[in-house]
Design an enzyme around this catalytic site. Structure first.
Site, PDB file in Angstrom:
ATOM      1  N   ASN A  36       4.151  -8.006 -11.029  1.00 52.58           N
ATOM      2  CA  ASN A  36       4.723  -8.621 -12.230  1.00 52.58           C
ATOM      3  C   ASN A  36       5.901  -9.535 -11.897  1.00 52.58           C
ATOM      4  O   ASN A  36       6.547  -9.356 -10.874  1.00 52.58           O
ATOM      5  CB  ASN A  36       5.192  -7.521 -13.196  1.00 52.58           C
ATOM      6  N   HIS A  78      -0.069 -11.104 -19.695  1.00 54.53           N
ATOM      7  CA  HIS A  78       0.191  -9.705 -19.346  1.00 54.53           C
ATOM      8  C   HIS A  78       1.657  -9.343 -19.569  1.00 54.53           C
ATOM      9  O   HIS A  78       2.296  -8.721 -18.726  1.00 54.53           O
ATOM     10  CB  HIS A  78      -0.216  -9.453 -17.890  1.00 54.53           C
ATOM     11  N   ARG A 127       9.458  -1.894 -12.711  1.00 48.59           N
ATOM     12  CA  ARG A 127      10.366  -1.980 -13.860  1.00 48.59           C
ATOM     13  C   ARG A 127      11.154  -0.697 -14.022  1.00 48.59           C
ATOM     14  O   ARG A 127      10.688   0.387 -13.709  1.00 48.59           O
ATOM     15  CB  ARG A 127       9.573  -2.227 -15.149  1.00 48.59           C
ATOM     16  N   GLY A 172       3.602   1.757  -1.801  1.00 46.96           N
ATOM     17  CA  GLY A 172       4.414   1.824  -3.008  1.00 46.96           C
ATOM     18  C   GLY A 172       3.859   2.745  -4.073  1.00 46.96           C
ATOM     19  O   GLY A 172       2.851   3.434  -3.884  1.00 46.96           O
ATOM     20  N   GLY A 173       4.538   2.746  -5.214  1.00 50.59           N
ATOM     21  CA  GLY A 173       4.170   3.643  -6.307  1.00 50.59           C
ATOM     22  C   GLY A 173       2.794   3.377  -6.877  1.00 50.59           C
ATOM     23  O   GLY A 173       2.090   4.304  -7.279  1.00 50.59           O
ATOM     24  N   ASP A 222       2.099  -2.857   4.269  1.00 51.95           N
ATOM     25  CA  ASP A 222       3.395  -2.780   3.606  1.00 51.95           C
ATOM     26  C   ASP A 222       4.462  -3.031   4.661  1.00 51.95           C
ATOM     27  O   ASP A 222       4.150  -3.095   5.855  1.00 51.95           O
ATOM     28  CB  ASP A 222       3.608  -1.427   2.912  1.00 51.95           C
ATOM     29  N   ALA A 234       0.796  -1.233   0.000  1.00 49.74           N
ATOM     30  CA  ALA A 234       0.000   0.000   0.000  1.00 49.74           C
ATOM     31  C   ALA A 234       0.824   1.276   0.000  1.00 49.74           C
ATOM     32  O   ALA A 234       0.305   2.343  -0.322  1.00 49.74           O
ATOM     33  CB  ALA A 234      -0.939   0.002   1.207  1.00 49.74           C
TER      34      ALA A 234
END
Length: 341
Positions: A146, A204, A108, A38-39, A61, A36
């Site tokens: 991801n 995805h 990423r 994070g970005g 988090d 929660a």
């Protein structure tokens, strides 16, 4: 935020909490957001706090959760906000949750593919899933972390080991691919974006992202040149954002919107309002692959019906066929990670 699964489970046990399978009332849904601070987590938390269907928003988090929770709690909407920080508080965050949304992980950077994130993010999803299996095995789990093509099988394998796996309750969130497709198509064709529907199937990442332009609503004709340009743009849209941010992050705002939209769809389904969304789930819709994203009907039990890919063009069928070996490689990598750890 990767910690060994045994550490997380032991921390939960030491806190005196016990595993239960009772879910929050569907009339007052609890949504747990893991990652929660994070970005993606922060803007996603903002959108979930504004969702009138969410009664309790549990933020988790490993750091900085209290500040995010304090900030969100000042917003004048009805959702109660609670903060949970570190492995000892993970159990309470997910206990009795109706929906668990997982954007936790590293983002990423330029030059990285989603698959490059595997070594860090695989461990994070495995460890979170181990606690979810004990604290809230009936929850609907929406995985954003991801590489989704691999992290969904990872979570599924952990739940299988715990004896609580239900394929109807584990989702890879591919909504951003749909959102992007609808934005790009409406821009190209001058459509009202809010009324444009573009199904996206497959997975995805890269070539597994397959926009079904033959099924666009309202019915739209595309030239071969338009299809040949639009398809790779949709497939590489994440890289477009990563490069544009020049090392400052990945797609956080659009992903937050997509995550909130999918979470809302899950909550509506729980409350009896069946609706259709694209999602990466355990599926037999396409021969030769165990997980595949297609439109699915959501309801009180998660996936009520897998609607399949429908009628596709010859070009789209080639893309689907080409995606299967890549998906199988991604899936096998996730399964092997759990079995080897």
């Amino acid at each position: 935020m990767s910690l060994p699964a045994k550490t997380l489970v032991q921390a939960a046990a030491n806190s005196g909490l016990r595993a239960v399978s009772v879910r929050h009332s569907s009339q007052a849904p609890k949504v747990a957001l893991l990652g929660a601070a994070g970005g993606i987590g922060q803007p996603l938390g903002l959108l979930l706090k504004q969702d009138p269907l969410v009664a309790h928003l549990a933020l988790y988090d490993v750091v900085n959760t209290p500040g995010v929770a304090a900030d969100l709690s000042h917003i004048d909407s009805n959702a109660k906000v609670t903060a949970h920080t570190g492995p000892k508080e993970l159990y309470a965050a997910v206990e009795n949750a109706d929906v668990i949304v997982i954007p936790a992980g590293v983002p990423r950077k330029p030059g990285m593919t989603r698959d490059d994130l595997f070594n860090t993010n695989a461990g994070i999803v495995r460890d979170l899933a181990a606690v979810i299996a004990k604290a809230s095995p009936k929850a609907l789990i929406a995985i954003i972390t991801n590489p989704v093509n691999s992290t969904v099988p990872i979570a599924s394998e952990v739940l299988k080991k715990a004896g609580v796996y239900d394929p109807k309750r584990v989702f890879g969130v591919t909504t951003l691919d749909v959102v992007r497709s609808q934005a790009f198509v409406s821009e190209l064709k001058g459509h009202d974006a809010s009324k444009t529907v573009v199904p996206v199937v497959g997975g995805h990442a890269g070539i597994t992202i397959i926009p079904l332009l033959s099924q666009v609503k309202p019915s739209t004709k595309f030239s071969e040149e338009e299809i040949s340009k639009l398809t790779p743009r949709i497939q590489d849209a994440g890289t477009e954002v990563v490069n544009a941010k020049a090392g400052a992050g990945s797609a956080t705002l659009s992903m937050a919107l997509a995550g909130a939209r999918f979470a809302n769809a899950l909550v509506r389904g729980i409350k009896g309002e069946k609706n259709v969304q694209c999602a990466y789930v355990a599926s037999d819709a396409v021969k030769g692959v165990e997980y595949f994203s297609t439109p699915v009907e959501l309801g009180p039990n998660g996936v009520e019906k897998i609607l399949g890919v429908g009628k596709v063009s010859a070009y789209e069928q080639k893309l689907i066929d080409a995606s299967v070996p890549e998906l199988n490689k991604n899936i096998a990598k996730g399964v092997a990670f759990v079995k080897g750890n």
